[in-house]
Motif scaffolding. Structure first.
Motif, PDB file in Angstrom:
ATOM      1  N   SER A   1      24.113  64.181 -22.031  1.00  0.00           N
ATOM      2  CA  SER A   1      22.720  64.495 -21.210  1.00  0.00           C
ATOM      3  C   SER A   1      22.538  63.043 -21.100  1.00  0.00           C
ATOM      4  CB  SER A   1      21.806  64.952 -21.777  1.00  0.00           C
ATOM      5  OG  SER A   1      21.156  64.520 -23.062  1.00  0.00           O
ATOM      6  N   ILE A   2      22.441  61.757 -22.079  1.00  0.00           N
ATOM      7  CA  ILE A   2      21.789  60.564 -21.960  1.00  0.00           C
ATOM      8  C   ILE A   2      22.839  60.003 -21.074  1.00  0.00           C
ATOM      9  CG2 ILE A   2      22.266  58.749 -24.004  1.00  0.00           C
ATOM     10  CD1 ILE A   2      20.641  60.261 -25.228  1.00  0.00           C
ATOM     11  N   LEU A   3      24.004  59.927 -21.255  1.00  0.00           N
ATOM     12  CA  LEU A   3      25.876  59.672 -20.846  1.00  0.00           C
ATOM     13  C   LEU A   3      25.268  59.911 -19.113  1.00  0.00           C
ATOM     14  CD1 LEU A   3      28.375  58.044 -20.175  1.00  0.00           C
ATOM     15  CD2 LEU A   3      28.925  60.770 -20.655  1.00  0.00           C
ATOM     16  N   ALA A   4      25.011  60.961 -19.326  1.00  0.00           N
ATOM     17  CA  ALA A   4      24.524  61.095 -17.368  1.00  0.00           C
ATOM     18  C   ALA A   4      23.310  60.392 -16.848  1.00  0.00           C
ATOM     19  CB  ALA A   4      24.407  62.771 -16.821  1.00  0.00           C
ATOM     20  N   MET A   5      22.589  60.616 -17.748  1.00  0.00           N
ATOM     21  CA  MET A   5      20.842  60.186 -16.983  1.00  0.00           C
ATOM     22  C   MET A   5      21.147  58.717 -17.109  1.00  0.00           C
ATOM     23  SD  MET A   5      17.493  59.664 -18.790  1.00  0.00           S
ATOM     24  CE  MET A   5      17.646  58.309 -19.881  1.00  0.00           C
TER      25      MET A   5
ATOM     26  N   SER B   1      24.734  56.655 -16.367  1.00  0.00           N
ATOM     27  CA  SER B   1      24.919  56.614 -15.132  1.00  0.00           C
ATOM     28  C   SER B   1      24.606  56.990 -13.714  1.00  0.00           C
ATOM     29  CB  SER B   1      26.016  57.448 -15.004  1.00  0.00           C
ATOM     30  OG  SER B   1      26.799  57.472 -16.178  1.00  0.00           O
TER      31      SER B   1
END
Lengths: 288, 287
Positions: free
Chosen positions: B129-133, B135
């Motif tokens: 979730s942190i990666l997606a946000m 990016s």
């Protein structure tokens, strides 16, 4: 302190908390949910749809993996409770004052060793050329090498090993608070060992049991290293599917949907556990 | 002592069970550590004699861990990440402790549950979730302003954020538990003697919290050091030690140098854990 100053300091203390929870927990999860609702219809063109979830439902391999992960994790939770409870009881109630602290420390030391090293240790013990296979051959009990890795029993054992400490710690702290006289009273009223365990000790330890079970279940269902390293590439663990979608296939939309499904699934199991045992999150997990 | 374990057979059986349990706990750790000293190319039996080559040798094919560039770099990154996570999470954890122990505000219970929540979210999900946000944000900035925000691409910064997101819950709980035991008459006495708020905080309250803050920092550092699940998704080219070790285990196959690293890490964690226990014990004597 004046009420204005009080309000100001409250606000100042609230800011780090709000930033942490909003930016690193709430927003990323909302973002992940939004991402999971997107469907790629052309390069760089997306449309909102439930396609990723539909894909999850229609492809049996995906939800089978989820059910398997959930089922194995429940088994792991149960085994961890079964194995951990006597250990916790011994530390809290049977051991003398001196050995108590030492035993508790012994329990904690593996807690601070990385999952990776523990799994690595198991691999060295259990693989075909590993310690146990070699030792059994040397003792003449078996003729050829045996591969103990890459089967479900080993994965379950490895997971129990990784999580059992998280069961013992909350159990010890609840059992520690229990008055020995309660147990004595149970015996004096004519109860046998089993009745005392069932009617007095277990009800008293319930918050600890629930806390341990929740943490253990989440850790097991969310684990990645142990199933992969001990179960091999075909261990079909759900986190492996998420990794596969995200990193290997670079299909973030579908990976996000899988992540969300796992989150809903584990939250549901935790919620069910709390409801069935009549506990709340702050009365259990926060205390451990 | 419970009466059920008064009979000698049962009592000895119980002791045997405990013994077996600790053998089970120790077995893989011993296996991971002992083979660091085996003079062989493979971490397996037979035992070919004692050696320290896997720590100190600099001759191929036996490169010891202290001469292995990639492992040392991993160790360094792990150390940097762990220190940053520890500092950040102790700071926010201390703020949270004051917030939830000293103040009453609307929705306090709800916020308290929010604070515990990260602990029960699987690490893999925090990672993605942190990666997606990040990016998403980086892509948005790039599209609108043409600026490439390197910080929001996988790398040390994201790893720190990802680990911080759940380790803060742990540090908050440790420090909150300590602050709850604080006897507020100590602060009142200081106020009565004419001390200012800042001075009371600095000379009375924070010293009282110090053992818990140190313990929280140690726990945060260790949890960060050994974290894998969250880190896996956020890692860039600066891989911390667990990732480097995992890569080597999966791709290259293991040589005893991995055992040497394992031994080194176990020794380090054990020492730090011991320090944290001693500090915590100190605290129960004082209060």
């Amino acid at each position: 302190m004046t009420s204005d100053a009080k309000k100001l300091s409250l606000l100042l203390l609230f800011i780090p908390f709000a930033l942490w929870i909003a930016l690193l927990i709430v927003l990323p999860h909302i973002g992940m949910f939004e991402l999971s609702l997107k469907e790629k219809i052309a390069p760089r063109v997306y449309e909102y749809s439930l396609a990723n979830y539909k894909n999850f439902v229609t492809e049996p391999i995906y939800w089978n993996t989820l059910l398997r992960t959930g089922g194995v994790s429940l088994l792991v939770t149960f085994l961890a409770l079964l194995i951990g409870f006597p250990v916790a009881y011994y530390i809290a109630k049977v051991a003398g004052k001196r050995s108590k602290g030492a035993l508790f420390l012994l329990c904690l030391i593996p807690l601070w060793v990385s999952d990776l090293i523990r799994a690595f240790g198991w691999i060295l013990l259990l693989r075909e050329t590993g310690v146990i296979s070699t030792a059994l051959q040397a003792s003449g009990l078996i003729d050829g090498p045996i591969e103990f890795l890459y089967n479900d029993a080993t994965v379950v054992m490895g997971l129990v090993y990784t999580v059992v400490l998280f069961m013992i710690v909350p159990l010890v702290s609840t059992l520690d608070g229990m008055d020995n006289e309660m147990i004595e009273a149970g015996y004096n009223l004519g109860g046998n060992g089993f009745t005392v365990l069932r009617r007095i000790i277990i009800p008293y330890a319930m918050p600890g049991i629930v806390a341990g079970c929740i943490v253990v279940f989440m850790l097991s269902a969310g684990s990645y290293l142990t199933p992969i390293l001990l179960g091999g590439k075909n261990s079909s663990w759900f986190t492996e599917q998420i990794y596969d979608q995200f990193i290997t296939r670079y299909n973030w939309e579908s990976g996000a949907a899988f992540g969300f499904v796992l989150l809903i699934f584990t939250s549901f199991v935790v919620w069910l556990g709390l409801k069935l045992s009549g506990q709340t999150l702050s009365s259990t997990v926060a205390k451990s | 002592m419970g009466q059920a374990v008064q009979q000698p057979i049962l009592r000895n059986g119980y002791r045997l069970y405990m013994l077996l349990f600790f053998v089970f706990l120790a077995a893989p750790l011993v296996a991971a550590g002992v083979f660091a000293f085996n003079d062989s190319m493979f971490p397996s039996l037979p035992w070919r004699g004692f050696t320290l080559d896997w720590f100190f040798s600099d001759v191929d094919p036996k490169i010891g861990m202290f001469h292995d560039r990639r492992l040392l770099r991993g160790l360094y990154y792990s150390f940097v990440i762990g220190s940053m996570v520890a500092a950040l999470s102790v700071f926010v954890g201390t703020c949270n402790a004051f917030l939830f122990v000293r103040y009453d505000f609307r929705g306090k219970n709800f916020f308290y549950i929010l604070m515990i929540l990260p602990l029960v979210i699987p690490g893999v999900i925090l990672g993605i979730s942190i990666l997606a946000m990040a990016s998403n944000l980086a892509n948005g900035v790039e599209r609108s302003f043409g600026i490439e925000l390197e910080l929001l691409r996988p790398g040390i910064f994201l790893v720190v954020l990802g680990q911080f997101s759940f380790i803060t819950t742990i540090s908050s709980l440790i420090i909150t538990a300590r602050l709850k035991k604080f006897d507020s008459s100590m602060e009142e006495a200081a106020y009565n003697l004419g001390a200012s708020r800042a001075r009371v905080l600095r000379t009375v309250t924070l010293p009282f919290l110090r053992p818990a803050m140190i313990a929280a920092a140690i726990v945060a550092f260790l949890v960060s050091f050994e974290n894998f699940n969250t880190t896996l998704f956020l890692v860039g080219s600066e891989a911390p030690l667990t990732i480097t070790m995992y890569d080597r285990m999966v791709k290259v196959g293991s040589t005893p140098v991995l055992n040497a690293v394992s031994f080194f890490l176990m020794l380090g964690s054990a020492l730090l854990a011991l320090v944290s226990v001693l500090i915590q014990r100190d605290k129960s004597d004082q209060s």
